[in-house]
Design a protein around this motif. Structure first.
Motif, mmCIF file in Angstrom:
data_model
loop_
_atom_site.group_PDB
_atom_site.id
_atom_site.type_symbol
_atom_site.label_atom_id
_atom_site.label_comp_id
_atom_site.label_asym_id
_atom_site.label_seq_id
_atom_site.Cartn_x
_atom_site.Cartn_y
_atom_site.Cartn_z
ATOM 1 N N PRO A 400 -17.213 0.625 0.365
ATOM 2 C CA PRO A 400 -16.413 1.769 0.839
ATOM 3 C C PRO A 400 -15.220 2.057 -0.075
ATOM 4 C CG PRO A 400 -15.859 -0.188 2.087
ATOM 5 C CD PRO A 400 -17.010 -0.578 1.182
ATOM 6 N N ASP A 401 -14.656 3.264 0.072
ATOM 7 C CA ASP A 401 -13.414 3.581 -0.626
ATOM 8 C C ASP A 401 -12.274 2.783 -0.009
ATOM 9 O OD1 ASP A 401 -14.707 5.436 -2.224
ATOM 10 O OD2 ASP A 401 -14.384 7.075 -0.795
ATOM 11 N N LYS A 402 -11.261 2.493 -0.812
ATOM 12 C CA LYS A 402 -10.101 1.747 -0.317
ATOM 13 C C LYS A 402 -9.317 2.614 0.661
ATOM 14 C CE LYS A 402 -9.378 -1.406 -4.169
ATOM 15 N NZ LYS A 402 -9.846 -1.075 -5.471
ATOM 16 N N LEU A 403 -9.006 2.055 1.823
ATOM 17 C CA LEU A 403 -8.211 2.762 2.828
ATOM 18 C C LEU A 403 -6.713 2.571 2.619
ATOM 19 C CD1 LEU A 403 -10.370 1.964 6.004
ATOM 20 C CD2 LEU A 403 -10.221 4.143 4.781
ATOM 21 N N PHE A 404 -6.369 1.591 1.789
ATOM 22 C CA PHE A 404 -4.955 1.294 1.541
ATOM 23 C C PHE A 404 -4.751 1.204 0.041
ATOM 24 C CE2 PHE A 404 -1.121 -1.285 1.294
ATOM 25 C CZ PHE A 404 -0.353 -0.809 2.341
ATOM 26 N N THR A 405 -3.825 2.055 -0.480
ATOM 27 C CA THR A 405 -3.649 2.147 -1.929
ATOM 28 C C THR A 405 -2.179 2.009 -2.320
ATOM 29 O OG1 THR A 405 -3.339 4.548 -1.923
ATOM 30 C CG2 THR A 405 -5.617 3.732 -2.031
ATOM 31 N N GLY A 406 -1.940 2.140 -3.611
ATOM 32 C CA GLY A 406 -0.571 2.063 -4.118
ATOM 33 C C GLY A 406 0.327 3.141 -3.544
ATOM 34 N N LYS A 407 -0.239 4.317 -3.277
ATOM 35 C CA LYS A 407 0.547 5.404 -2.694
ATOM 36 C C LYS A 407 1.119 5.003 -1.336
ATOM 37 C CE LYS A 407 -1.771 9.314 -4.943
ATOM 38 N NZ LYS A 407 -2.571 10.535 -4.716
ATOM 39 N N ASP A 408 0.330 4.269 -0.575
ATOM 40 C CA ASP A 408 0.794 3.819 0.748
ATOM 41 C C ASP A 408 1.957 2.848 0.607
ATOM 42 O OD1 ASP A 408 -1.241 5.198 2.347
ATOM 43 O OD2 ASP A 408 -2.647 3.802 1.401
ATOM 44 N N LEU A 409 1.902 1.981 -0.391
ATOM 45 C CA LEU A 409 3.004 1.039 -0.613
ATOM 46 C C LEU A 409 4.284 1.764 -0.991
ATOM 47 C CD1 LEU A 409 1.155 -1.819 -2.563
ATOM 48 C CD2 LEU A 409 2.092 -1.942 -0.251
ATOM 49 N N ILE A 410 4.161 2.818 -1.817
ATOM 50 C CA ILE A 410 5.349 3.601 -2.215
ATOM 51 C C ILE A 410 5.957 4.296 -1.002
ATOM 52 C CG2 ILE A 410 6.105 5.603 -3.552
ATOM 53 C CD1 ILE A 410 4.015 4.777 -5.675
ATOM 54 N N GLN A 411 5.068 4.861 -0.151
ATOM 55 C CA GLN A 411 5.553 5.535 1.058
ATOM 56 C C GLN A 411 6.216 4.559 2.023
ATOM 57 O OE1 GLN A 411 2.201 7.641 2.661
ATOM 58 N NE2 GLN A 411 2.234 9.226 1.064
ATOM 59 N N LEU A 412 5.854 3.281 1.917
ATOM 60 C CA LEU A 412 6.466 2.257 2.770
ATOM 61 C C LEU A 412 7.744 1.701 2.151
ATOM 62 C CD1 LEU A 412 3.236 0.394 3.925
ATOM 63 C CD2 LEU A 412 4.816 1.667 5.394
ATOM 64 N N GLY A 413 8.130 2.265 1.010
ATOM 65 C CA GLY A 413 9.411 1.904 0.420
ATOM 66 C C GLY A 413 9.361 0.926 -0.727
ATOM 67 N N MET A 414 8.190 0.577 -1.223
ATOM 68 C CA MET A 414 8.094 -0.353 -2.352
ATOM 69 C C MET A 414 8.165 0.398 -3.673
ATOM 70 S SD MET A 414 5.326 -3.336 -1.486
ATOM 71 C CE MET A 414 5.703 -4.117 -3.045
ATOM 72 N N LYS A 415 8.789 -0.232 -4.645
ATOM 73 C CA LYS A 415 8.814 0.318 -5.989
ATOM 74 C C LYS A 415 7.585 -0.181 -6.752
ATOM 75 C CE LYS A 415 13.829 0.723 -6.343
ATOM 76 N NZ LYS A 415 15.042 0.318 -7.102
ATOM 77 N N PRO A 416 6.931 0.682 -7.540
ATOM 78 C CA PRO A 416 5.732 0.278 -8.296
ATOM 79 C C PRO A 416 6.025 -0.939 -9.172
ATOM 80 C CG PRO A 416 5.998 2.649 -8.372
ATOM 81 C CD PRO A 416 7.250 2.105 -7.743
ATOM 82 N N SER A 417 5.135 -1.921 -9.144
ATOM 83 C CA SER A 417 5.270 -3.137 -9.960
ATOM 84 C C SER A 417 3.910 -3.796 -10.096
ATOM 85 C CB SER A 417 6.261 -4.112 -9.316
ATOM 86 O OG SER A 417 5.679 -4.716 -8.171
ATOM 87 N N GLU A 418 3.882 -4.913 -10.866
ATOM 88 C CA GLU A 418 2.631 -5.641 -11.067
ATOM 89 C C GLU A 418 2.149 -6.291 -9.777
ATOM 90 O OE1 GLU A 418 6.024 -8.433 -11.804
ATOM 91 O OE2 GLU A 418 5.490 -6.381 -12.400
ATOM 92 N N LYS A 419 3.016 -6.367 -8.768
ATOM 93 C CA LYS A 419 2.634 -6.985 -7.495
ATOM 94 C C LYS A 419 1.695 -6.090 -6.686
ATOM 95 C CE LYS A 419 6.968 -9.564 -7.112
ATOM 96 N NZ LYS A 419 7.328 -9.368 -8.521
ATOM 97 N N PHE A 420 1.675 -4.808 -7.014
ATOM 98 C CA PHE A 420 0.823 -3.883 -6.274
ATOM 99 C C PHE A 420 -0.640 -4.334 -6.280
ATOM 100 C CE2 PHE A 420 2.989 0.477 -5.623
ATOM 101 C CZ PHE A 420 4.160 -0.150 -5.221
ATOM 102 N N GLY A 421 -1.109 -4.755 -7.453
ATOM 103 C CA GLY A 421 -2.524 -5.118 -7.582
ATOM 104 C C GLY A 421 -2.928 -6.220 -6.642
ATOM 105 N N THR A 422 -2.069 -7.248 -6.507
ATOM 106 C CA THR A 422 -2.374 -8.380 -5.624
ATOM 107 C C THR A 422 -2.399 -7.946 -4.166
ATOM 108 O OG1 THR A 422 -1.327 -9.887 -7.195
ATOM 109 C CG2 THR A 422 -1.666 -10.702 -4.966
ATOM 110 N N ILE A 423 -1.426 -7.123 -3.783
ATOM 111 C CA ILE A 423 -1.362 -6.660 -2.387
ATOM 112 C C ILE A 423 -2.578 -5.810 -2.037
ATOM 113 C CG2 ILE A 423 -0.051 -5.260 -0.750
ATOM 114 C CD1 ILE A 423 2.471 -5.952 -2.426
ATOM 115 N N ILE A 424 -2.909 -4.861 -2.935
ATOM 116 C CA ILE A 424 -4.051 -3.965 -2.666
ATOM 117 C C ILE A 424 -5.343 -4.770 -2.601
ATOM 118 C CG2 ILE A 424 -5.407 -2.068 -3.639
ATOM 119 C CD1 ILE A 424 -2.695 -1.023 -4.806
ATOM 120 N N LYS A 425 -5.460 -5.804 -3.425
ATOM 121 C CA LYS A 425 -6.651 -6.657 -3.410
ATOM 122 C C LYS A 425 -6.771 -7.366 -2.053
ATOM 123 C CE LYS A 425 -8.470 -10.823 -5.664
ATOM 124 N NZ LYS A 425 -8.241 -11.693 -4.504
ATOM 125 N N GLU A 426 -5.649 -7.923 -1.561
ATOM 126 C CA GLU A 426 -5.685 -8.609 -0.271
ATOM 127 C C GLU A 426 -6.036 -7.644 0.857
ATOM 128 O OE1 GLU A 426 -2.264 -10.979 0.594
ATOM 129 O OE2 GLU A 426 -2.243 -11.926 -1.381
#
Length: 461
Positions: A400-426
């Motif tokens: 399936p397509d990912k239901l949770f992406t980097g855009k969602d993390l930004i909207q939740l107040g996170m600044k883009p970083s290398e940590k995004f990949g690990t979170i999106i993977k989990e």
């Protein structure tokens, strides 16, 4: 002989006819021209040849002139070799030659063009030193090679020690033919065994790997005897695969491994993969998958355990492949098999993990490896068969397509970083495991599980 041979291998007929025509053209120009080496041996053995080599007393310039209607290219000027493309096939045409001067174990000091008989006597084995004239249908045998081919006997041309000193890679070629089931004499076998250590000193890693690939492509059960019993190549593994040799005497739990110690199990796994014609990289993984047991096996509560041996095995095979100059892609491929092979021996792997493995390029070979590992050990396929059923069901479902992406993390107040990949993977793993089925549920799941996730990754939220 020819009619019978091509009735068995009709797909090779036109390649042979074209080679015969090349020989005819050279002969019409006053030269000797014959088929040489492996193709002659294989036709006498009624085995399908890989390619056809041609030998002649014509010089490279004379070859090019005589065959001017074809595309020709001098590819080995020092050795008098011309590549000819004709009728959709490629042929190497070599001028009869003999080696002059002391060799460095890889190349002669010089070469000199010579007669057909002299050329035969500088070749490696008698079985490879027979020539065949396809125009006049005549064999030329100056070293009793035909008799050795018919009796399946492997013998050096002349003095074994001298032939090896000319090119130490011949020691590995000897191993290859012995693994094909050729009979050998003990004196020559001892000389080859003693020469294997020099192969590593004199021959490049790339040439060694090319020869190992040919050994691993044989698909002959006779090879297992050469490396388990002491009458075979006792120095082969200590020199080229020391970590496999280190498995000798490493005991295993008898319930899971009634076949014997870790070395016997490893050779059986390798031979199982070899007999099934699995890829070279899959067979390398088979050889190294348990090498870690030599360093982490221990007795605990009356049982032999080797917990975490796959991690140690991964380090070992990675280091070995780097030594032999494998590409990064090949290393990653083999490491993928070795590091994941224990996951299919135990129930409980999540669908997310299984799906990710199924997307890996090494997955098919991983499955082949597991089958060999079990067949050469406990022979209990219950857990593995359950995984195979799950694999078939998962194949029917598209990822399936990912239901949770980097855009969602930004909207939740996170600044883009290398940590995004690990979170999106989990989060994607959780999605594949059925924890949520929509964007809204995904965001809620994330908010509810922040404290359970890796605090090191999420400490800025």
């Amino acid at each position: 002989m020819i009619t019978k041979y091509f009735s068995a291998y009709p797909d090779k007929l036109y390649e042979y006819i074209q080679a015969s025509y090349i020989c005819y053209m050279l002969q019409m120009n006053g030269f000797e021209a014959v088929l040489a080496g492996g193709c002659v041996r294989d036709m006498l053995n009624n085995v399908k040849f890989n390619d056809i080599d041609i030998a002649t007393n014509a010089t490279p310039n004379q070859v090019c002139h005589s065959l001017s209607i074809f595309e020709t290219k001098k590819v080995g000027r020092a050795f008098g070799v011309v590549l000819v493309r004709a009728g959709g096939y490629e042929y190497e045409i070599a001028t009869f030659r003999k080696d002059i001067g002391k060799s460095d174990g890889r190349h002669p000091a010089n070469v000199e063009f010579c007669s057909m008989e002299e050329d035969a006597k500088r070749r490696d084995f008698t079985i490879n030193a027979v020539f065949y004239d396809p125009v006049n249908k005549k064999h030329y045998d100056f070293v009793n090679g035909i008799a050795d081919i018919k009796s399946h006997t492997l013998r050096f041309v002349g003095n074994a020690k001298e032939r090896l000193e000319e090119d130490y890679l011949r020691a590995l070629r000897y191993v290859r033919f012995r693994c094909k089931g050729y009979f050998v004499c003990k004196d020559e076998l001892d000389i080859v065994n003693n020469s294997l250590s020099i192969v590593k000193e004199k021959i490049s890693e790339e040439r060694i790997i090319l020869e190992l690939k040919k050994i691993f492509a044989i698909g002959s059960f006779s090879s297992v005897y050469e490396f388990i019993f002491e009458n075979g190549f006792t120095y082969f593994f200590p020199i080229f695969f020391p970590d496999v040799e280190a498995l000798k005497g490493v005991e295993q739990h008898h319930f899971y491994h009634p076949e014997g110690d870790a070395y016997v199990h490893t050779i059986l796994v390798w031979n199982h993969l070899n007999m099934k014609n699995r890829s070279f990289l899959c067979q390398i993984a088979g050889l190294f998958h348990d090498t870690g047991k030599a360093y982490c096996s221990k007795m605990e509560n009356g049982r032999i355990i080797s917990h975490g041996h796959e991690k140690e095995s991964t380090k070992i095979v990675k280091e070995w492949m780097r030594e032999y100059k494998f590409s990064n892609d090949d290393i990653e491929y083999v490491v993928g098999i070795v590091s994941n092979h224990m996951k299919f021996h135990q129930a409980g792997m999540s669908d997310a993990t299984l799906r990710k493995l199924m997307d890996k390029p090494f997955f098919d070979d991983l499955i082949y490896h597991i089958e060999a590992d079990i067949a050469c050990g406990s022979n209990n396929f219950d857990v593995f068969n359950e995984y195979k059923e799950r694999i078939e069901k998962l194949k029917e479902k598209q990822l399936p397509d990912k239901l949770f992406t980097g855009k969602d993390l930004i909207q939740l107040g996170m600044k883009p970083s290398e940590k995004f990949g690990t979170i999106i993977k989990e989060m994607f793993d959780a999605q594949l495991n059925g924890e949520f089925n929509s964007k809204e549920e995904a965001i809620q799941y994330f908010k509810s599980n922040v404290s359970k996730m890796n605090k090191k990754v999420l400490h800025k939220i």
